[in-house]
Design an enzyme around this catalytic site. Structure first.
Site, PDB file in Angstrom:
ATOM      1  N   ASP A 190       8.142  18.869  43.791  1.00 37.66           N
ATOM      2  CA  ASP A 190       9.310  19.728  43.656  1.00 37.66           C
ATOM      3  C   ASP A 190       9.380  20.449  45.008  1.00 37.66           C
ATOM      4  O   ASP A 190       8.351  20.615  45.660  1.00 37.66           O
ATOM      5  CB  ASP A 190       9.056  20.715  42.512  1.00 37.66           C
ATOM      6  CG  ASP A 190      10.085  21.820  42.481  1.00 37.66           C
ATOM      7  OD1 ASP A 190      11.276  21.509  42.550  1.00 37.66           O
ATOM      8  OD2 ASP A 190       9.695  22.991  42.425  1.00 37.66           O
TER       9      ASP A 190
ATOM     10  N   ASP B 201       6.034  23.921  40.590  1.00 42.75           N
ATOM     11  CA  ASP B 201       5.532  25.290  40.390  1.00 42.75           C
ATOM     12  C   ASP B 201       5.561  25.697  38.924  1.00 42.75           C
ATOM     13  O   ASP B 201       5.236  26.831  38.585  1.00 42.75           O
ATOM     14  CB  ASP B 201       6.264  26.310  41.274  1.00 42.75           C
ATOM     15  CG  ASP B 201       7.764  26.296  41.024  1.00 42.75           C
ATOM     16  OD1 ASP B 201       8.233  25.371  40.352  1.00 42.75           O
ATOM     17  OD2 ASP B 201       8.465  27.200  41.496  1.00 42.75           O
TER      18      ASP B 201
ATOM     19  N   ASP C  41       9.599  23.046  35.661  1.00 41.87           N
ATOM     20  CA  ASP C  41       9.189  21.662  35.900  1.00 41.87           C
ATOM     21  C   ASP C  41       8.401  21.063  34.738  1.00 41.87           C
ATOM     22  O   ASP C  41       7.911  19.947  34.834  1.00 41.87           O
ATOM     23  CB  ASP C  41       8.334  21.567  37.172  1.00 41.87           C
ATOM     24  CG  ASP C  41       9.151  21.869  38.415  1.00 41.87           C
ATOM     25  OD1 ASP C  41      10.303  21.425  38.464  1.00 41.87           O
ATOM     26  OD2 ASP C  41       8.654  22.561  39.309  1.00 41.87           O
TER      27      ASP C  41
END
Length: 618
Positions: free
Chosen positions: A322, A515, A519
């Site tokens: 990410d 993080d 996600d």
């Protein structure tokens, strides 16, 4: 619980030591005696040294677990007594016990170093009562209670600092000796140590829900998720031991029948064969290798939830990142405002700040910080969130739009795109373009290093982000990531991850690092989900397979290296233990190995394998 276990094992070691010494004394004394007294001396020495082995063998037979090393040792040594090999029988048992003692010592050392690494369990929490501090168990503290943490004490529960300031040592959680300053309003994380200063903390989570409790639970349960190699060993031992016992029986009876040799010679060889066959080296060293690998990782602030993940981590095909908060700091700052004709910078920023007033997204926060004036909420009405595109509000009767290019296209607003890297927020008033604001997010200092290390190892790298294409490309160019997919909604991230997983090399794994806040779906879908900077983030600790306690992407290649090394050590142990066993079993079957040699072979192999396993801790 740990203390009780440790106390129990120390007690067991002491009694074993006493029995070994007494066994050796009677063994030596027996040589000075004659006839029946000599035999009695050997029997006493044997019982002293091996009573627990005999007892365990009987208990396991009752439980239906016939074929284990206690059974093999009992049969082999009682058989030796049967063919009047008294000194051999006693010495085999004594040497076996000495080998077990050293193995236990090595296993205990590794367990202790792991429990020391995780020595973050708080013993008490201070509560102020009538001007005095009273020590209470952390489990008795409720949410909303205030606790006091003085200098040198562990923070027992998660909460918010309401009074005082201090420097906290987070190294037990992150593996990094970087101090963290705590002031009023800051989050205090359990498991950290107050190195100096005085803190009053309002508790936000009860002990069972606190960071420290979740981490300890992870470490305690890590051993339950077994790797394929461990399952292989369990299955191997289940079939191996009965086969060996059958082999020993055939070895005792067939050759004398075929060759006419003395039955005693072949019975002695069969018993030696049994002693050699003990699979201790495998049964102890393989799980210990994984256990040590998990401990070594936690020493560096990398929590791996089970040895099965270590195995997958050791063979990655692709690492997906990410962007925001993983490769970048996630701290956005307004770097430029480009007003359209007829609008000023102040107006454009004001519209943006009002539009994003109710959002806590990092981009929204950066816009409100840049505006820095107080927002009059009475002026705002009809706030409408347009998923993945932006926001539409009414401000003093005018309609304000703030969002990405897709939002402008949706409402057919003509806009001009600034030539810059970063995240662009477009602003419009009453369907007329008012200007754009450029927001930049800084790269983490070790992101480039992390990607370089991964690429050196031949691992593919990908960025999946909801951010704009220009901003995502900028990060990819700076870090050297192979592929980048931008403007993705959380659902699109899962689709892209699925796509990458479907094209991976068979037998290899796809890792996703995020993080953890939004996600969770991708963390769960990837072969391995790594949550970054999860200090205090419950969603991440729950959804991920591996939790990196600080914010450093470079811990990902470090974790992969550690996993590769652990698997290498485990494979060495399997090959070494089985290889040496086969050589010695062959020698024993043909009479080239005495019982004494057999025990040295067995205990020696096990001890070397255990010591090799402990290298994974480093």
């Amino acid at each position: 619980m740990c203390e009780h276990k440790h106390h129990h094992s120390t007690k067991k070691d002491t009694t074993r030591t006493i029995r070994i010494i007494l066994g050796l004394i009677f063994f030596s004394a027996a040589f000075q005696l004659d006839g029946g007294s000599r035999t009695a001396g050997f029997i006493i020495a044997y019982v002293l040294a091996g009573i627990d082995v005999l007892y365990k063998a009987i208990m396991h037979i009752k439980q239906g677990k016939v074929f284990d090393e206690n059974f093999l040792m009992s049969i082999a040594t009682i058989g030796a007594f049967g063919i009047k090999e008294y000194p051999e029988a006693v010495m085999v048992m004594i040497l076996y016990q000495i080998g077990e003692y050293f193995q236990d010592l090595a296993v205990e050392k590794s367990r202790r170093s792991i429990s020391e690494l995780m020595d973050i369990r708080p013993d008490y929490a201070n509560v102020e009562f009538e001007g005095k501090l009273i020590k209470k168990s952390p489990t008795d503290i409720a949410v909303g209670d205030e606790i006091v943490v003085t200098s040198g004490e562990k923070i027992p529960l998660d909460g918010i600092v309401t009074e005082g300031s201090a420097v906290a040592d987070t190294s037990a959680l992150t593996g990094e000796p970087v101090p963290k300053e705590l002031h009023i309003g800051d989050k205090a994380i359990s498991g950290c140590i107050n190195t100096n200063g005085y803190l009053k903390i309002k508790v936000e989570k009860e002990f069972g829900e606190s960071t420290v409790s979740k981490i300890l639970e992870l470490v305690e349960h890590a051993g339950t998720k077994k790797a394929k190699s461990e399952k292989f060993i369990t299955r191997f031992a289940k079939y191996y031991t009965p086969v060996v016992v059958l082999g020993a029986v055939l070895l005792a009876f067939l050759p004398p029948l075929i060759t006419g040799d003395s039955f005693n010679i072949w019975l002695s060889r069969a018993l030696t064969f049994l002693v050699i066959s003990c699979p201790c080296a495998l049964v102890i060293s393989v799980p210990l290798g994984f256990f040590a690998g998990l401990g070594g990782a936690s020493r560096h602030g990398i929590l791996i939830k089970g040895s099965n993940y270590l195995e997958q981590l050791s063979n990655p095909d692709t690492v997906i990142f990410d962007k925001t908060g993983t490769l970048t700091k996630g701290k956005f700052e307004v770097t430029q405002i480009v007003p359209a004709e007829g609008y000023s910078e102040e107006e454009v920023l004001e519209y943006a700040a009002y539009a994003e007033n109710y959002s806590n997204h990092p981009i929204a926060l950066s816009l409100k910080n840049a505006y820095s004036k107080s927002i009059d909420k009475t002026k705002i009405s009809n706030t409408e969130e347009i998923a993945g595109k932006g926001v539409k509000i009414e401000l003093n009767g005018s309609v304000i739009f703030a969002g990405n290019a897709e939002l402008m296209n949706k409402y057919e607003i003509k806009y001009s795109q600034p030539n810059t890297s970063g995240t662009i927020v477009y602003i419009a008033k009453n369907n007329t373009y008012a200007g754009s604001i450029i927001i930049a997010d800084e790269l983490k200092p070790d992101s480039i290093n992390a990607i370089t290390e991964l690429k050196k190892s031949g691992i593919k790298t990908v960025i999946l982000t909801g951010d704009s294409e220009s901003s995502a490309r900028d990060t990819a160019t700076k870090t050297g990531v192979d592929k980048v997919y931008s403007n993705l909604l959380p659902a699109n991230k899962v689709e892209k991850a699925e796509e990458i997983i479907s094209t991976k090399t068979p037998g290899k794994s796809v890792i996703f690092a995020g993080d953890g806040i939004n996600d969770a779906p991708v963390l769960t879908r990837a072969d391995i989900g790594i949550a970054m900077g999860a200090l205090g983030s419950d969603a991440a600790i729950e959804a991920a397979d591996i939790v990196i306690m600080d914010d450093k992407p470079s811990k990902i290649p470090a974790a992969i290296k550690l996993a590769k090394r652990t698997i290498r050590i485990v494979k060495q142990n399997i090959i070494f233990a089985i290889g040496v066993k086969l050589i010695f079993l062959t020698l024993g079957a043909f009479g080239f190995m005495t019982m004494w040699g057999a025990v040295f072979a067995d205990a020696g192999v096990a001890l070397l394998a255990v010591l090799n396993s402990l290298r994974a801790l480093k």
